[in-house]
Design a protein around this motif. Sequence first.
Motif, PDB file in Angstrom:
ATOM      1  N   HIS A 144      13.243  -6.357  -3.865  1.00 30.59           N
ATOM      2  CA  HIS A 144      13.018  -6.114  -2.435  1.00 30.59           C
ATOM      3  C   HIS A 144      11.526  -5.963  -2.128  1.00 30.59           C
ATOM      4  O   HIS A 144      10.994  -6.631  -1.264  1.00 30.59           O
ATOM      5  N   ASP A 145      10.902  -5.045  -2.816  1.00 31.78           N
ATOM      6  CA  ASP A 145       9.498  -4.707  -2.580  1.00 31.78           C
ATOM      7  C   ASP A 145       8.797  -4.598  -3.918  1.00 31.78           C
ATOM      8  O   ASP A 145       9.386  -4.167  -4.902  1.00 31.78           O
ATOM      9  N   VAL A 146       7.520  -4.966  -3.944  1.00 28.63           N
ATOM     10  CA  VAL A 146       6.727  -4.888  -5.163  1.00 28.63           C
ATOM     11  C   VAL A 146       5.405  -4.206  -4.827  1.00 28.63           C
ATOM     12  O   VAL A 146       4.742  -4.576  -3.861  1.00 28.63           O
ATOM     13  N   TRP A 147       5.036  -3.210  -5.626  1.00 24.18           N
ATOM     14  CA  TRP A 147       3.768  -2.510  -5.467  1.00 24.18           C
ATOM     15  C   TRP A 147       2.952  -2.682  -6.739  1.00 24.18           C
ATOM     16  O   TRP A 147       3.500  -2.869  -7.817  1.00 24.18           O
ATOM     17  N   SER A 148       1.647  -2.616  -6.623  1.00 24.90           N
ATOM     18  CA  SER A 148       0.755  -2.618  -7.781  1.00 24.90           C
ATOM     19  C   SER A 148       0.267  -1.203  -8.029  1.00 24.90           C
ATOM     20  O   SER A 148       0.051  -0.443  -7.094  1.00 24.90           O
ATOM     21  N   PHE A 149       0.109  -0.873  -9.307  1.00 24.46           N
ATOM     22  CA  PHE A 149      -0.501   0.409  -9.655  1.00 24.46           C
ATOM     23  C   PHE A 149      -2.005   0.248  -9.532  1.00 24.46           C
ATOM     24  O   PHE A 149      -2.590  -0.636 -10.168  1.00 24.46           O
ATOM     25  N   GLU A 150      -2.624   1.065  -8.722  1.00 32.07           N
ATOM     26  CA  GLU A 150      -4.067   0.978  -8.525  1.00 32.07           C
ATOM     27  C   GLU A 150      -4.783   1.156  -9.854  1.00 32.07           C
ATOM     28  O   GLU A 150      -4.550   2.115 -10.587  1.00 32.07           O
ATOM     29  N   GLY A 151      -5.635   0.186 -10.175  1.00 32.13           N
ATOM     30  CA  GLY A 151      -6.420   0.248 -11.399  1.00 32.13           C
ATOM     31  C   GLY A 151      -5.661  -0.136 -12.653  1.00 32.13           C
ATOM     32  O   GLY A 151      -6.222  -0.116 -13.736  1.00 32.13           O
TER      33      GLY A 151
ATOM     34  N   SER B   6       0.823  -1.194   0.000  1.00 31.56           N
ATOM     35  CA  SER B   6       0.000   0.000   0.000  1.00 31.56           C
ATOM     36  C   SER B   6       0.864   1.254   0.000  1.00 31.56           C
ATOM     37  O   SER B   6       1.433   1.626   1.023  1.00 31.56           O
ATOM     38  N   ALA B   7       1.006   1.860  -1.145  1.00 27.41           N
ATOM     39  CA  ALA B   7       1.710   3.128  -1.290  1.00 27.41           C
ATOM     40  C   ALA B   7       1.468   3.631  -2.702  1.00 27.41           C
ATOM     41  O   ALA B   7       1.362   2.855  -3.646  1.00 27.41           O
ATOM     42  N   ARG B   8       1.391   4.926  -2.839  1.00 24.07           N
ATOM     43  CA  ARG B   8       1.282   5.529  -4.165  1.00 24.07           C
ATOM     44  C   ARG B   8       2.668   5.588  -4.793  1.00 24.07           C
ATOM     45  O   ARG B   8       3.669   5.788  -4.104  1.00 24.07           O
ATOM     46  N   PHE B   9       2.735   5.446  -6.090  1.00 23.33           N
ATOM     47  CA  PHE B   9       3.984   5.515  -6.842  1.00 23.33           C
ATOM     48  C   PHE B   9       4.786   6.757  -6.448  1.00 23.33           C
ATOM     49  O   PHE B   9       5.976   6.670  -6.148  1.00 23.33           O
ATOM     50  N   CYS B  10       4.126   7.903  -6.426  1.00 24.72           N
ATOM     51  CA  CYS B  10       4.812   9.167  -6.120  1.00 24.72           C
ATOM     52  C   CYS B  10       5.320   9.226  -4.682  1.00 24.72           C
ATOM     53  O   CYS B  10       6.283   9.939  -4.395  1.00 24.72           O
ATOM     54  N   ASP B  11       4.676   8.509  -3.787  1.00 23.23           N
ATOM     55  CA  ASP B  11       5.125   8.496  -2.393  1.00 23.23           C
ATOM     56  C   ASP B  11       6.391   7.659  -2.221  1.00 23.23           C
ATOM     57  O   ASP B  11       7.176   7.897  -1.305  1.00 23.23           O
ATOM     58  N   VAL B  12       6.587   6.688  -3.077  1.00 21.51           N
ATOM     59  CA  VAL B  12       7.748   5.806  -2.991  1.00 21.51           C
ATOM     60  C   VAL B  12       8.886   6.320  -3.869  1.00 21.51           C
ATOM     61  O   VAL B  12      10.031   6.400  -3.442  1.00 21.51           O
TER      62      VAL B  12
ATOM     63  N   PHE C 190       4.101 -10.391 -18.919  1.00 18.37           N
ATOM     64  CA  PHE C 190       2.865 -10.988 -19.401  1.00 18.37           C
ATOM     65  C   PHE C 190       1.679 -10.729 -18.489  1.00 18.37           C
ATOM     66  O   PHE C 190       0.538 -10.881 -18.887  1.00 18.37           O
ATOM     67  N   GLY C 191       1.936 -10.365 -17.238  1.00 21.39           N
ATOM     68  CA  GLY C 191       0.876 -10.115 -16.272  1.00 21.39           C
ATOM     69  C   GLY C 191       1.474  -9.549 -15.006  1.00 21.39           C
ATOM     70  O   GLY C 191       2.686  -9.344 -14.920  1.00 21.39           O
ATOM     71  N   PRO C 192       0.650  -9.281 -14.012  1.00 21.67           N
ATOM     72  CA  PRO C 192       1.164  -8.761 -12.745  1.00 21.67           C
ATOM     73  C   PRO C 192       2.225  -9.692 -12.157  1.00 21.67           C
ATOM     74  O   PRO C 192       2.163 -10.913 -12.346  1.00 21.67           O
ATOM     75  N   LEU C 193       3.185  -9.131 -11.478  1.00 24.37           N
ATOM     76  CA  LEU C 193       4.258  -9.935 -10.901  1.00 24.37           C
ATOM     77  C   LEU C 193       3.699 -10.944  -9.909  1.00 24.37           C
ATOM     78  O   LEU C 193       2.841 -10.619  -9.093  1.00 24.37           O
ATOM     79  N   SER C 194       4.224 -12.168 -10.000  1.00 24.60           N
ATOM     80  CA  SER C 194       3.764 -13.242  -9.129  1.00 24.60           C
ATOM     81  C   SER C 194       4.830 -13.670  -8.126  1.00 24.60           C
ATOM     82  O   SER C 194       4.567 -14.511  -7.278  1.00 24.60           O
ATOM     83  N   SER C 195       6.027 -13.098  -8.244  1.00 20.29           N
ATOM     84  CA  SER C 195       7.139 -13.453  -7.364  1.00 20.29           C
ATOM     85  C   SER C 195       7.971 -12.208  -7.077  1.00 20.29           C
ATOM     86  O   SER C 195       7.876 -11.224  -7.809  1.00 20.29           O
ATOM     87  N   HIS C 196       8.794 -12.287  -6.058  1.00 23.34           N
ATOM     88  CA  HIS C 196       9.699 -11.181  -5.738  1.00 23.34           C
ATOM     89  C   HIS C 196      10.982 -11.316  -6.548  1.00 23.34           C
ATOM     90  O   HIS C 196      12.090 -11.322  -6.015  1.00 23.34           O
ATOM     91  N   MET C 197      10.822 -11.430  -7.857  1.00 17.70           N
ATOM     92  CA  MET C 197      11.942 -11.466  -8.779  1.00 17.70           C
ATOM     93  C   MET C 197      11.420 -11.179 -10.173  1.00 17.70           C
ATOM     94  O   MET C 197      10.231 -11.289 -10.442  1.00 17.70           O
ATOM     95  N   ILE C 198      12.361 -10.767 -11.046  1.00 16.83           N
ATOM     96  CA  ILE C 198      12.012 -10.548 -12.436  1.00 16.83           C
ATOM     97  C   ILE C 198      12.999 -11.345 -13.287  1.00 16.83           C
ATOM     98  O   ILE C 198      14.193 -11.349 -13.016  1.00 16.83           O
TER      99      ILE C 198
ATOM    100  N   ASN D  77       2.961  -2.972 -12.219  1.00 16.65           N
ATOM    101  CA  ASN D  77       3.719  -2.992 -10.965  1.00 16.65           C
ATOM    102  C   ASN D  77       4.914  -2.062 -11.041  1.00 16.65           C
ATOM    103  O   ASN D  77       5.375  -1.715 -12.122  1.00 16.65           O
ATOM    104  N   PHE D  78       5.415  -1.694  -9.877  1.00 18.47           N
ATOM    105  CA  PHE D  78       6.751  -1.113  -9.776  1.00 18.47           C
ATOM    106  C   PHE D  78       7.411  -1.786  -8.590  1.00 18.47           C
ATOM    107  O   PHE D  78       6.748  -2.305  -7.698  1.00 18.47           O
ATOM    108  N   ALA D  79       8.736  -1.841  -8.634  1.00 17.71           N
ATOM    109  CA  ALA D  79       9.452  -2.593  -7.616  1.00 17.71           C
ATOM    110  C   ALA D  79      10.810  -1.971  -7.348  1.00 17.71           C
ATOM    111  O   ALA D  79      11.372  -1.277  -8.195  1.00 17.71           O
ATOM    112  N   ARG D  80      11.322  -2.259  -6.160  1.00 20.91           N
ATOM    113  CA  ARG D  80      12.694  -1.882  -5.802  1.00 20.91           C
ATOM    114  C   ARG D  80      13.552  -3.109  -6.097  1.00 20.91           C
ATOM    115  O   ARG D  80      13.350  -4.184  -5.530  1.00 20.91           O
TER     116      ARG D  80
END
Length: 169
Positions: free
Chosen positions: A119-126, A9-15, A29-37, A86-89
């Motif tokens: 490290h961390d993965v966030w989803s873009f709302e919507g 839970s965080a907005r892109f701009c806040d992170v 191909f879709g939203p991230l399913s693991s803590h790796m790319i 998604n965006f991730a660190r």
Amino acid sequence: MDDVLPALSARFCDVVSTPASVMGVKAVFGPLSSHMICFGGRGERGSSAYYAVAKGAAKKAAEKPYAIFIGGGSGVRGDLGGRVLNFARVSALFGDTATFVSDAEAARLAQWPVAVALHDVWSFEGAPHLISDLGFSDRKILAGAQDGIIRPEGKVEALWEAHGCRPRG
């Protein structure tokens, strides 16, 4: 496995306080399913080039720790093409994909045998669409983003601003 990571839970701009801290974008191909790319290996397994793309991403993470993941490529699921998912660190840890996930997930991801841990993965709302929601004229930001994390000239800054982000200070 079509599981999706629970959204932090965080907005892109806040992170992400500045577009300069974004390494680039990667087609998925879709939203991230693991803590790796994952990435394809280069050359022969065991050669110094095999991990080159993953190693490059891990190395860049020291100065530009964030990456943005957008639906793209021939295997993109459903209506996720062009959606910012998604965006991730990104971490400095890279290696064989199978090291980071279960055997079943490794089998599903076999065509991408190397990976970088996140490290961390966030989803873009919507899951906003590049064109209809964010005002991009096309999806060219993804050109070349299937094989690695790329940073097209001016596009990351435009994506940052399209999400309503403003410089802090």
